[in-house]
Write a protein that holds these residues in place. Structure first.
Motif, PDB file in Angstrom:
ATOM      1  N   ARG A  64      12.194  -0.096  36.037  1.00 25.36           N
ATOM      2  CA  ARG A  64      13.566  -0.040  35.539  1.00 25.36           C
ATOM      3  C   ARG A  64      13.641  -0.466  34.071  1.00 25.36           C
ATOM      4  NH1 ARG A  64      17.005  -4.109  35.967  1.00 25.36           N
ATOM      5  NH2 ARG A  64      15.873  -5.131  37.664  1.00 25.36           N
ATOM      6  N   LEU A  65      12.795  -1.427  33.692  1.00 23.69           N
ATOM      7  CA  LEU A  65      12.874  -1.980  32.339  1.00 23.69           C
ATOM      8  C   LEU A  65      11.934  -1.292  31.351  1.00 23.69           C
ATOM      9  CD1 LEU A  65      12.937  -5.781  33.290  1.00 23.69           C
ATOM     10  CD2 LEU A  65      14.889  -4.389  32.588  1.00 23.69           C
ATOM     11  N   ASN A  66      11.383  -0.164  31.733  1.00 23.06           N
ATOM     12  CA  ASN A  66      10.325   0.424  30.888  1.00 23.06           C
ATOM     13  C   ASN A  66      10.771   0.697  29.451  1.00 23.06           C
ATOM     14  OD1 ASN A  66      11.882   2.603  31.580  1.00 23.06           O
ATOM     15  ND2 ASN A  66      10.163   3.990  31.938  1.00 23.06           N
TER      16      ASN A  66
ATOM     17  N   ALA B  45      10.284  -8.677  23.435  1.00 23.61           N
ATOM     18  CA  ALA B  45      10.079  -7.478  24.256  1.00 23.61           C
ATOM     19  C   ALA B  45       9.531  -6.293  23.457  1.00 23.61           C
ATOM     20  CB  ALA B  45      11.384  -7.083  24.939  1.00 23.61           C
TER      21      ALA B  45
ATOM     22  N   ALA C 288      12.593  -9.009  28.921  1.00 26.60           N
ATOM     23  CA  ALA C 288      13.015  -7.692  28.430  1.00 26.60           C
ATOM     24  C   ALA C 288      14.182  -7.808  27.451  1.00 26.60           C
ATOM     25  CB  ALA C 288      13.402  -6.800  29.606  1.00 26.60           C
ATOM     26  N   ASN C 289      15.035  -8.817  27.684  1.00 25.13           N
ATOM     27  CA  ASN C 289      16.203  -8.975  26.822  1.00 25.13           C
ATOM     28  C   ASN C 289      15.945  -9.917  25.654  1.00 25.13           C
ATOM     29  OD1 ASN C 289      17.855  -7.234  28.369  1.00 25.13           O
ATOM     30  ND2 ASN C 289      18.060  -8.864  29.893  1.00 25.13           N
TER      31      ASN C 289
ATOM     32  N   GLN D 263      11.510 -11.293  39.025  1.00 27.05           N
ATOM     33  CA  GLN D 263      12.399 -10.259  38.492  1.00 27.05           C
ATOM     34  C   GLN D 263      13.274 -10.817  37.367  1.00 27.05           C
ATOM     35  OE1 GLN D 263      11.274 -10.726  41.629  1.00 27.05           O
ATOM     36  NE2 GLN D 263      12.818  -9.819  42.963  1.00 27.05           N
TER      37      GLN D 263
ATOM     38  N   GLN E 169      12.502  -1.112  27.626  1.00 28.72           N
ATOM     39  CA  GLN E 169      12.548  -2.350  26.855  1.00 28.72           C
ATOM     40  C   GLN E 169      11.177  -2.748  26.301  1.00 28.72           C
ATOM     41  OE1 GLN E 169      15.972  -2.181  27.069  1.00 28.72           O
ATOM     42  NE2 GLN E 169      15.930  -4.421  27.001  1.00 28.72           N
TER      43      GLN E 169
ATOM     44  N   GLU F 175      13.472  -9.786  33.447  1.00 32.43           N
ATOM     45  CA  GLU F 175      14.745  -9.436  32.786  1.00 32.43           C
ATOM     46  C   GLU F 175      14.890 -10.225  31.489  1.00 32.43           C
ATOM     47  OE1 GLU F 175      17.283  -7.436  33.533  1.00 32.43           O
ATOM     48  OE2 GLU F 175      17.077  -6.907  35.663  1.00 32.43           O
TER      49      GLU F 175
ATOM     50  N   THR G   9      11.200  -3.551  39.150  1.00 36.15           N
ATOM     51  CA  THR G   9      11.808  -4.135  37.955  1.00 36.15           C
ATOM     52  C   THR G   9      11.146  -3.603  36.692  1.00 36.15           C
ATOM     53  OG1 THR G   9      12.173  -6.117  39.278  1.00 36.15           O
ATOM     54  CG2 THR G   9      12.526  -6.319  36.909  1.00 36.15           C
ATOM     55  N   LEU G  10       9.812  -3.585  36.709  1.00 32.81           N
ATOM     56  CA  LEU G  10       9.102  -3.096  35.521  1.00 32.81           C
ATOM     57  C   LEU G  10       9.409  -1.619  35.252  1.00 32.81           C
ATOM     58  CD1 LEU G  10       5.625  -4.871  35.795  1.00 32.81           C
ATOM     59  CD2 LEU G  10       7.251  -5.049  33.895  1.00 32.81           C
TER      60      LEU G  10
END
Lengths: 279, 403
Positions: A60-62, A32, A27-28, A20, A64, A24, A57-58
């Motif tokens: 939530r981060l879609n 990304a 993604a940041n 996770q 990004q 993150e 996690t993926l």
């Protein structure tokens, strides 16, 4: 295309590293936005932690990963985790969260679900495993994949999760199920002959360029049905690699005019025939 | 030069060929079988070759593999018997000499063994016999020459042949090795092995017969802490009998065991004969296969190498692995150099030795090399050259210029 593979080795896992956090970080990071292909390898102790937190996690981060088109969940081999020990989860939320996705590959079928199985743009769905459960097969044929071009399913064996039979598989080859389908792989099966016989005269063949029946227990029986089919003759490619056919059948196929792969002939052990991936 | 080996085999032939190529006199060969049956000795061979006294110089002494020869194996098991006639300190080179061998066979029982292909007759007693022979040869050579020129000293060979000891030597020398699960005394049987794996969270290990060579007695073993499932991949098989204990053998193909009823007896048998348990470090991959590297080191310098690319966790070549060069694998120069220096470090940990085949794996992800085996007779590599020479010619050039 930019592709990233993330995986966690034994030492990192024991030191508490988490997939996770790696996601993150990705993604940041600067990559990304450009990312088109993401491969999730061993997420650390994949035999004791399922993939659900990765899915969450993926999802939530879609936002990004706007360019993500290809996703592989569980790219690990026998040096990292036995395929049948990989704990998956319901991966359907990924389909919802990434509407632009084109390709999804999944390795490992333990605890795997794909419900609801629907995606407007997905073109490739591959599930690599030692035994695919009836419920997952049911989700796929009950689902909606209007643009699916390639469907490749490792059927596997009873011992490792294949709890269905030919009747479980047949709905997958109904003609209008996947209108865009051109590559069908129903492979690595312990009932490969039955599958071959059922497919030999199936109308779905008319839309395919490739039929992939490789890695299974195909013998002369199944091959005979394929050879006798006009529909099979129209295929561009027939993959029968890893099989139990006789030398005679191999040369008949080679001389049939079919574009066919008959490599990796297996010898049966006391009449037992095994698919290539049974773990 | 004197070679102690099995006569008429490819190793001896390869070496003689290399000597001929370099214009060196053929080595005097002392077959293991003659040595064990007492019909030949080191001093007799030295005399035959005119290698004694002031004019005789100091011949190069080479010990070669004693394996692949049933009668030699039987003689060694006899020599390792509790009732075998032996010299003072006969077990002094045996790294675990005071550990008793399970169900020892008397000289007479050992002599009655008949050949059964692949059977593992009595590995620990065999090794005791071999280390006794090594001790005898060491002493005999010391009596003949002031400082015998062993290519590999008998004491080193005994240490390299015992994987428990090898791991210890390499660890002390700072050579990277997979972590030890526990010392052999702490894992006498299957149950404690299992408990230790759970307790230490080392769920994937290699258990190796301490004195086996190649894939013999090697098990890639893993347990699933969540489901209790277990899986052992190995060449070891066994036959059960009603009236006598089971017989263990090496199968030609790898087997996958998932049933405790099969795994437990195999693990117990290996542990009783002495086994080494270490972490199964995930090997780097090549496509959908993995590989490790046999790196030969001669006279301190890494030379010939071959990668063994496999679809199974055990990569030995007779198990249908594919041979490839390091360049074919597209290993970076940095990694290749690390493999070499790691292998050189491994041989340097055995100061009395100048030739060994070091098995090195490259850890997945970390790209870190680990030494997983040191083979004192690991120089039989087909179709691999270094500076245009095969392994035998290269070592004769590097080490064998004298006599």
């Amino acid at each position: 295309m930019t592709e990233v593979k993330l995986s966690i080795g034994y030492d990192e896992y024991e030191e508490g590293k988490k997939m996770q956090d790696m996601l993150e970080e990705l993604a940041n990071g600067p990559a990304a936005k450009e990312l088109t292909s993401l491969i999730i390898g061993d997420w650390g102790g994949a035999y004791e932690n399922d993939s659900s937190e990765i899915v969450e996690t993926l999802v939530r981060l879609n936002g990004q990963f706007p360019g993500l088109r290809k996703l592989f969940i569980g790219d690990m081999d026998f040096e990292e985790c036995e395929v049948s020990w990989i704990l998956q989860s319901n991966l359907a939320p990924l389909l919802t969260a990434y509407p632009e996705l084109v390709s999804l590959t999944i390795k490992g079928s333990s605890q795997l679900e794909l419900d609801p199985a629907r995606h407007e743009k997905l073109e490739e769905l591959v599930i690599i495993c030692g035994g695919l459960g009836e419920d997952v097969i049911a989700s796929i044929h009950g689902g909606q994949f209007p643009r699916l071009k390639k469907l490749e399913l490792y059927m596997g064996v009873d011992d490792y999760g294949f709890d269905g039979d030919l009747d479980t598989i047949l709905p997958l080859i109904e003609p209008d199920k996947f209108p865009a389908l051109t590559y069908l792989g129903l492979k690595n099966s312990e009932i490969q002959d039955e599958i071959a016989i059922a497919l030999a005269q199936a109308p779905i063949l008319d839309q395919l360029h490739t039929l992939d029946l490789s890695m299974g227990t195909l013998s002369d029986k199944g091959a005979e049905a394929l050879l006798g089919s006009e529909r099979v003759k129209k295929l561009q490619f027939l993959n029968l690699s890893h099989h139990y056919m006789s030398d005679v059948m191999i040369s008949r196929l080679q001389q049939s005019g079919l574009h066919v792969d008959v490599s990796e002939q297996q010898e049966s052990d006391d009449d037992y025939r095994y698919p290539a991936l049974t773990e | 030069m004197i070679v102690i080996g099995n006569a008429e085999n490819r190793r001896t032939a390869g070496l003689q060929e290399a000597r001929k190529l370099l214009g060196l006199a053929p080595a005097v060969v002392v077959p293991y079988l003659d040595l064990l049956r007492g019909s030949k000795s080191l001093s007799e061979a030295a005399e035959r070759g005119g290698m004694l006294g002031r004019s005789g110089g100091r011949p190069l002494l080479r010990l070669d593999a004693p394996g692949e020869h049933f009668e030699v194996e039987r003689e060694l098991i006899m020599l390792g018997a509790p009732d075998a006639a032996r010299e003072r300190d006969a077990d002094r080179l045996h790294p675990a000499g005071d550990r008793s061998d399970p169900q020892p066979m008397s000289v007479r029982a050992a002599a009655a063994l008949v050949e059964q292909r692949g059977r593992l007759y009595h590995p620990s007693q065999w090794f005791r016999g071999y280390s006794r022979l090594l001790a005898r040869l060491e002493r005999e050579a010391e009596a003949l020459w002031p400082a015998p020129r062993w290519m590999n000293a008998p004491a080193d060979i005994a240490d390299m042949f015992d994987k428990r000891r090898t791991h210890e030597v390499l660890t002390t020398a700072g050579v990277p090795v997979p972590r030890l699960l526990a010392s052999p005394d702490e894992i006498p049987d299957y149950e404690t092995l299992h408990e230790t794996m759970i307790k230490k969270r080392l769920h994937r290990i290699f258990l190796k017969l301490a004195t086996g060579s190649g894939a013999c007695g090697v098990v890639a073993y893993q347990i699933n802490p969540r489901t209790g499932a277990e899986l052992a991949v190995t060449t070891v098989g066994f036959d059960s009998f009603i009236a006598k204990p089971p017989q263990y053998y090496n199968a030609l193909k790898l087997r996958r065991y998932t049933e405790q009823a099969a795994i437990r007896p195999i693990m117990n048998w290996l542990l009783k004969h002495g086994a080494h348990a270490e972490q199964w470090v995930a090997k780097a991959g090549y496509g959908d296969r993995t590989f490790d590297i046999r790196q030969l080191v001669i006279g301190g310098e890494a030379c010939h190498s071959v990668a063994r690319v496999s679809r199974t966790p055990i990569t030995n070549l007779h198990l249908r692995s594919e041979r490839m060069s390091l360049d074919e694998l597209q290993l970076s120069q940095g990694v290749q150099d690390q493999v070499k220096s790691c292998a050189e470090g491994a041989l340097a940990a055995f100061p009395g030795s100048s030739v060994a085949g070091i098995d090195v794996l490259i850890g997945r992800g970390s790209q870190q090399p680990y030494v997983v085996d040191v083979n004192p007779f690991g120089d039989l590599l087909y179709n691999v050259t270094y500076h245009g020479m095969d392994a035998y010619a290269w070592q004769m050039k590097r080490l064998g210029f004298e006599r």
